[in-house]
Design an enzyme around this catalytic site. Structure first.
Site, PDB file in Angstrom:
ATOM      1  N   GLY A   1       6.671   7.849   6.676  1.00  0.00           N
ATOM      2  CA  GLY A   1       5.860   8.926   5.700  1.00  0.00           C
ATOM      3  C   GLY A   1       6.645  10.279   4.429  1.00  0.00           C
ATOM      4  O   GLY A   1       6.012  10.363   3.816  1.00  0.00           O
ATOM      5  N   ASP A  31       4.287  -5.260  -7.324  1.00  0.00           N
ATOM      6  CA  ASP A  31       4.455  -3.828  -7.022  1.00  0.00           C
ATOM      7  C   ASP A  31       4.934  -2.217  -7.856  1.00  0.00           C
ATOM      8  O   ASP A  31       3.599  -1.283  -7.728  1.00  0.00           O
ATOM      9  CB  ASP A  31       3.559  -3.375  -5.394  1.00  0.00           C
ATOM     10  CG  ASP A  31       5.635  -3.456  -4.951  1.00  0.00           C
ATOM     11  OD1 ASP A  31       6.235  -3.967  -5.033  1.00  0.00           O
ATOM     12  OD2 ASP A  31       5.821  -2.529  -4.665  1.00  0.00           O
ATOM     13  N   GLY A  61       0.545  -1.103  -0.204  1.00  0.00           N
ATOM     14  CA  GLY A  61      -0.192  -0.425  -0.162  1.00  0.00           C
ATOM     15  C   GLY A  61       0.960   1.207   0.082  1.00  0.00           C
ATOM     16  O   GLY A  61       2.180   1.553   0.382  1.00  0.00           O
ATOM     17  N   ARG A  87       4.007   6.005   1.971  1.00  0.00           N
ATOM     18  CA  ARG A  87       3.866   7.898   1.913  1.00  0.00           C
ATOM     19  C   ARG A  87       4.095   8.569   1.102  1.00  0.00           C
ATOM     20  O   ARG A  87       4.380   9.788   0.351  1.00  0.00           O
ATOM     21  CB  ARG A  87       6.016   7.685   2.222  1.00  0.00           C
ATOM     22  CG  ARG A  87       6.835   6.817   1.204  1.00  0.00           C
ATOM     23  CD  ARG A  87       7.858   6.966   1.384  1.00  0.00           C
ATOM     24  NE  ARG A  87       8.805   7.060  -0.180  1.00  0.00           N
ATOM     25  CZ  ARG A  87       9.800   7.084  -0.904  1.00  0.00           C
ATOM     26  NH1 ARG A  87      10.801   7.993  -0.280  1.00  0.00           N
ATOM     27  NH2 ARG A  87      10.138   6.497  -1.804  1.00  0.00           N
ATOM     28  N   ARG A 106       3.839  13.249  -8.446  1.00  0.00           N
ATOM     29  CA  ARG A 106       3.814  12.355  -9.616  1.00  0.00           C
ATOM     30  C   ARG A 106       2.554  12.461 -10.100  1.00  0.00           C
ATOM     31  O   ARG A 106       1.511  12.531  -9.458  1.00  0.00           O
ATOM     32  CB  ARG A 106       3.881  11.049  -8.684  1.00  0.00           C
ATOM     33  CG  ARG A 106       4.606  10.218 -10.307  1.00  0.00           C
ATOM     34  CD  ARG A 106       5.415   9.044 -10.029  1.00  0.00           C
ATOM     35  NE  ARG A 106       4.333   8.666  -8.806  1.00  0.00           N
ATOM     36  CZ  ARG A 106       5.081   6.923  -7.885  1.00  0.00           C
ATOM     37  NH1 ARG A 106       6.422   6.377  -8.193  1.00  0.00           N
ATOM     38  NH2 ARG A 106       4.611   6.185  -7.033  1.00  0.00           N
TER      39      ARG A 106
END
Length: 484
Positions: free
Chosen positions: A123, A249, A87, A90, A173
């Site tokens: 994070g 991932d 998951g 951060r 991003r």
């Protein structure tokens, strides 16, 4: 002043298993380090508004733009072969921005604080790795390789603890989506079949128009992802890009390159090239990337089995049939790309041997990968031991003979080479030089000049000459770190 954000958040309408609603954690003093002006224009955003105090506050996670629905995505993944729940630990997805041309893109803040998936992490992100992602992702885009992109990096006015104290940063991003093979693994492992189906239908809607005509839409999904990844990884190999952390991932459904943590570009040609400090076994070595791509796609196929057919045997047969195409599709893309690098437009039986012999010579003479093809393109054979060898001269004669058999002129063949052999790549020592100036001295001019040279890698301009120079000899191999 309106920045021009137009959010429509389709991922947030998926079953809640796939995300946790979470706000970014505000930072002390967000300050714009770098803004991607050309990307801002493409997204239909107002540059002046993005540079304003409110605009920078959005990039730092201190302000949520209207229409955004911040969330952290849930997914799993095989990390170096071991399956685990992951998951966004951060990162926070602000939402999906729809551009004036109707393109839908994810806007994600990376380094934006803890989430329910942080697993003990803080994070946060350091400035160096965020600037590295900015540089390399922009270089990949300019090289014509599908990739996520970076809209901005802000410094936070805070420090974070890694091996030492480092300046903090948040990167914005931009991606076609953040759907991953690991998202499907998560759904297959912990979700219901209805949730898995909802995710697959969503991926089809988001990335693969035309799926309605498919006889089996989930087989179509598998085939499309296989094709995109085969083409993507071939493009990596053709420019000598080593991703470094090809966990499931980090394989996107869209076919974009994602996660630039320990990546680097190969200087000396070797199939065994590894840069990542944690890849001690060489699982993700340059020469292994095509194989790992197939391994990851097999994990994707496994996740889709319940949707491919109610009969498990039939489902497995369908998946295997699709997976069997991957090595063929990869080889097709790689071989046609290699032909182009040698100026060849037509197929001949001996081409594969011609290419293999050149690569073998490059490895034997420890030749620089990019500059070998650059020299072939320019016809300038100096500065490498490879070019002084009798074996190379014999190979060169064979290549020239092969070129003469093309139906196009020699000038057209060399023009083809220019379009496929970059004059400049983000060489590791130049990346480090730009990062050192920015992070330690607050001087972004080195990075700006570097980005300018990288923005048109096929230009062969005089300004690019210095960026084509090899790193000084070193006893120590270049090592990269994931930055988490």
């Amino acid at each position: 002043m309106d920045a021009g954000w137009k959010f429509d958040n389709s991922y947030a309408r998926l079953p809640e298993r796939f995300f946790s609603k979470v706000l970014p954690t505000p930072v002390r003093a967000p300050k714009l380090a770098v803004l991607n002006r050309s990307l801002a224009v493409k997204l239909g955003l107002n540059e002046e508004a993005l540079r304003s105090e409110d605009g920078v506050a959005v990039f730092g996670g201190n302000q949520i733009p209207g229409g955004a629905e911040p969330l952290a995505q849930a997914y799993a993944g095989h990390q170096f072969g071991y399956f685990t729940m992951l998951g966004d630990g951060r990162a926070v997805l602000l939402g999906e921005h729809v551009t004036p041309s109707g393109e839908r893109v994810d806007i994600q803040l990376k380094g934006s604080g803890r989430t329910p998936y942080s697993r003990g992490g803080d994070g946060r992100a350091a400035l160096g790795p965020m600037l590295r992602e900015y540089i390399v992702s922009e270089a990949m885009h300019a090289l014509g390789i599908p990739t996520t992109r970076s809209l901005a990096v802000v410094t936070t006015g805070e420090t974070i603890m890694r091996e030492t104290e480092l300046p903090g940063a948040v990167l914005t991003r931009v991606a076609s989506s953040h759907l991953r093979v690991g998202t499907f693994q998560y759904a297959a492992q912990w979700g219901t079949i209805e949730e898995l189906r909802a995710l697959a239908d969503y991926a089809l809607w988001r990335h693969f128009p035309g799926f309605e005509e498919a006889e089996n839409r989930y087989l179509f999904l598998l085939e499309q992802v296989i094709e995109r990844q085969a083409e993507l990884i071939a493009k990596w190999q053709l420019v000598g890009f080593v991703h470094g952390v090809m966990n499931t991932d980090n394989m996107t459904i869209s076919g974009e390159t994602i996660d630039y943590g320990p990546c680097a570009f190969m200087d000396t040609y070797s199939l065994e090239t590894v840069f990542s400090s944690i890849d001690t076994e060489g699982r993700y070595a340059y020469g292994n990337q095509p194989y790992i791509g197939g391994w990851n796609l097999a994990r994707f196929a496994e996740s889709l089995l319940p949707l491919l057919d109610e009969n498990e045997e039939k489902a497995i047969a369908l998946a295997q049939g699709a997976l069997d195409e991957y090595p063929k599709r990869y080889h097709h893309h790689w071989l046609s790309g290699m032909r182009a690098k040698l100026g060849l437009a037509e197929e001949q039986e001996g081409d594969q041997e011609l290419i293999a012999d050149l690569l073998r010579l490059m490895e034997a003479h420890r030749a620089d990968y990019t500059n070998t093809f650059r020299a072939l393109t320019l016809g300038e054979y100096t500065g490498m031991a490879l070019f002084d060898s009798a074996e190379f001269r014999e190979w060169q004669e064979r290549w020239q003979t092969r070129l003469s058999q093309e139906s196009v002129s020699r000038e057209e063949a060399y023009e083809r080479m220019r379009r496929h052999n970059p004059a400049v790549i983000p060489r590791n020592h130049r990346v480090e030089e730009a990062l050192a100036a920015a992070v330690h001295d607050g001087d972004y001019s080195v990075m700006e000049r570097f980005l300018e040279a990288l923005s048109d890698p096929y230009a062969y301009s005089p300004e690019q000459e210095k960026y084509a120079e090899l790193p000084p000899p070193s006893d120590r191999p270049y090592r990269t770190f994931c930055g988490t």
